[in-house]
Design an enzyme around this catalytic site. Sequence first.
Site, PDB file in Angstrom:
ATOM      1  N   GLU A  42      47.941 -12.995  21.141  1.00  0.00           N
ATOM      2  CA  GLU A  42      48.040 -12.610  19.919  1.00  0.00           C
ATOM      3  C   GLU A  42      49.009 -13.556  19.109  1.00  0.00           C
ATOM      4  OE1 GLU A  42      50.348  -9.819  17.740  1.00  0.00           O
ATOM      5  OE2 GLU A  42      50.418  -8.596  19.590  1.00  0.00           O
ATOM      6  N   LYS A  61      55.891   1.432  21.049  1.00  0.00           N
ATOM      7  CA  LYS A  61      57.017   1.827  20.867  1.00  0.00           C
ATOM      8  C   LYS A  61      57.312   3.329  20.063  1.00  0.00           C
ATOM      9  CE  LYS A  61      58.960  -2.887  19.853  1.00  0.00           C
ATOM     10  NZ  LYS A  61      57.989  -3.753  19.316  1.00  0.00           N
TER      11      LYS A  61
END
Length: 305
Positions: free
Chosen positions: A27, A162
């Site tokens: 990405e 996260k």
Amino acid sequence: MNMNAYLDIAPEVRQALEQGKPVVALESTIISHGMPYPQNVETALNVERIIRENGATPATIAIIGGRLKAGLSRDEIEHLGKKGYDVTKASRRDLPVIVSKGMDGATTVATTMIIAEMAGIRIFATGGIGGVHRGAETTMDISADLEELAQTGVMVICAGAKSILDLGLTLEYLETKGVPVIGYGTSELPAFYTRTSGFAVDYRLDTPEEIAAAFRAKLDMGLKGGMLVTNPIPEEYSMDPAVINRAIDEAIAEANAQGIHGKQTTPFLLAKIKDITGGDSLASNIQLVYNNAALAAKTAAALVR
Ligand code: PSU
Ligand code: MN
């Protein structure tokens, strides 16, 4: 291979796909928004090298001048890294206008999956994915990455999520949407900077061959959507959970105080965490991406065998 009129496949990537050789998508939001210059460019180029060293062809994905790109030149990577936040973060809903206006776009996990699938690339390596944000029961802030995993047939190899996210709700969402969540060599969902989170993955698989076989079975059965492979950060680079969780809590409090919302939330939190933890989180971030790139290349090789 798809001949989409909006898509440019780099010659090296096209050749690998035509010859049935392994290809790994990467990405570009991580380049433009995820890391500072010049570490972002250096990391992106190293990731491509690691993929080659492990026997696959890298295809970094982005939108350049309104063209969907599968495979970037060094100059294009440099351009995305230097422009940083001036490159529009492109998730699924951003594609139509970015393309019609001939803009540049840094592709998120969702958009990278879309373009990878158009190009015929099945495996994608990154750092972390978007998910259900803490407080989503009132903000409704749920990343489009999860919907993409539900509908687009690309495997995403990441280091978990996260804890800026609600990891429990993120797993619930993926379960509802029928997305398999695999732990590579672990039964626990890794939390990006740390190897553990307290949440269980659906299945533990221990080799690239097992991962490739599960995805092959999914594709062959015609079950739509992708698969999430979570690969724990190598022990030597993992962070102290107390330190990183304190930084995350502080970043979320700051985002709430400033009224940050929408597509700004994730980049704001990531930048704040970096400020608070200094270079430590960046160094860990870089290492976990390398680790994911190597696993993705091996898995892509197993998938084409
Ligand atoms: N989480 C990270 N690092 C990242 C991102 C998320 O730990 O770089 C980026 C990815 O590109 C991901 C996107 O697809 O943010 C998700 O943004 P949002 O939450 O706005 O959907
Ligand atoms: Mn969001």
